[in-house]
Design a protein around this motif. Structure first.
Motif, PDB file in Angstrom:
ATOM      1  N   GLN A  10       0.837  -1.200   0.000  1.00 20.33           N
ATOM      2  CA  GLN A  10       0.000   0.000   0.000  1.00 20.33           C
ATOM      3  C   GLN A  10       0.874   1.252   0.000  1.00 20.33           C
ATOM      4  O   GLN A  10       0.602   2.200  -0.723  1.00 20.33           O
ATOM      5  N   GLU A  14       0.848   4.132  -2.913  1.00 20.16           N
ATOM      6  CA  GLU A  14       0.590   5.544  -2.607  1.00 20.16           C
ATOM      7  C   GLU A  14       1.755   6.424  -3.039  1.00 20.16           C
ATOM      8  O   GLU A  14       1.565   7.547  -3.508  1.00 20.16           O
ATOM      9  N   THR A  56      -5.658   3.910  -7.649  1.00 18.79           N
ATOM     10  CA  THR A  56      -6.731   4.310  -6.736  1.00 18.79           C
ATOM     11  C   THR A  56      -7.760   3.200  -6.594  1.00 18.79           C
ATOM     12  O   THR A  56      -8.169   2.848  -5.480  1.00 18.79           O
ATOM     13  N   ASN A  57      -8.180   2.630  -7.713  1.00 18.25           N
ATOM     14  CA  ASN A  57      -9.161   1.541  -7.679  1.00 18.25           C
ATOM     15  C   ASN A  57      -8.609   0.317  -6.957  1.00 18.25           C
ATOM     16  O   ASN A  57      -9.315  -0.320  -6.174  1.00 18.25           O
ATOM     17  N   LYS A  60      -8.675   0.934  -3.251  1.00 16.56           N
ATOM     18  CA  LYS A  60     -10.042   0.822  -2.730  1.00 16.56           C
ATOM     19  C   LYS A  60     -10.437  -0.632  -2.563  1.00 16.56           C
ATOM     20  O   LYS A  60     -10.992  -1.029  -1.526  1.00 16.56           O
ATOM     21  N   VAL A  61     -10.167  -1.459  -3.577  1.00 14.48           N
ATOM     22  CA  VAL A  61     -10.498  -2.872  -3.504  1.00 14.48           C
ATOM     23  C   VAL A  61      -9.745  -3.540  -2.364  1.00 14.48           C
ATOM     24  O   VAL A  61     -10.301  -4.326  -1.603  1.00 14.48           O
ATOM     25  N   ALA A  63      -8.607  -2.124   0.384  1.00 15.02           N
ATOM     26  CA  ALA A  63      -9.153  -1.656   1.656  1.00 15.02           C
ATOM     27  C   ALA A  63     -10.469  -2.357   1.959  1.00 15.02           C
ATOM     28  O   ALA A  63     -10.725  -2.748   3.099  1.00 15.02           O
ATOM     29  N   GLU A  64     -11.323  -2.526   0.951  1.00  8.48           N
ATOM     30  CA  GLU A  64     -12.603  -3.198   1.143  1.00  8.48           C
ATOM     31  C   GLU A  64     -12.391  -4.669   1.507  1.00  8.48           C
ATOM     32  O   GLU A  64     -13.079  -5.209   2.371  1.00  8.48           O
ATOM     33  N   GLN A  69     -11.220   1.208   5.707  1.00  4.30           N
ATOM     34  CA  GLN A  69     -11.480   2.262   4.709  1.00  4.30           C
ATOM     35  C   GLN A  69     -11.076   3.600   5.213  1.00  4.30           C
ATOM     36  O   GLN A  69     -11.001   3.945   6.275  1.00  4.30           O
TER      37      GLN A  69
END
Length: 69
Positions: A10, A14, A56-57, A60-61, A63-64, A69
């Motif tokens: 991650q 970033e 970014t996507n 998000k995936v 984190a989900e 989140q």
């Protein structure tokens, strides 16, 4: 075109996203000074946007999936 898969932490994702954003800001500053340079940087701008959206996507995936989140 074939897909390429790169595993990043991650933090690494970033970091790369930040580099792309910084590059895009530099290009925008050049645009403001010299509008005729827009075509020269068009491909870089498009690639920066595409890669940044994919990161970014993916974040998000991730984190989900991890429940954060």
């Amino acid at each position: 075109m074939n897909d390429v898969v790169i595993k990043l932490t991650q933090r690494e994702a970033e970091y790369v996203k930040g580099i792309l954003a910084n590059d895009s800001l530099k290009i925008q500053a050049i645009y403001r000074k010299r509008e005729e340079m827009k075509g020269f940087f068009r491909e870089n701008t498009l690639l920066n946007g595409n890669v940044s959206r994919k990161i970014t996507n993916a974040l998000k995936v991730s984190a989900e999936r991890d429940g954060t989140q």
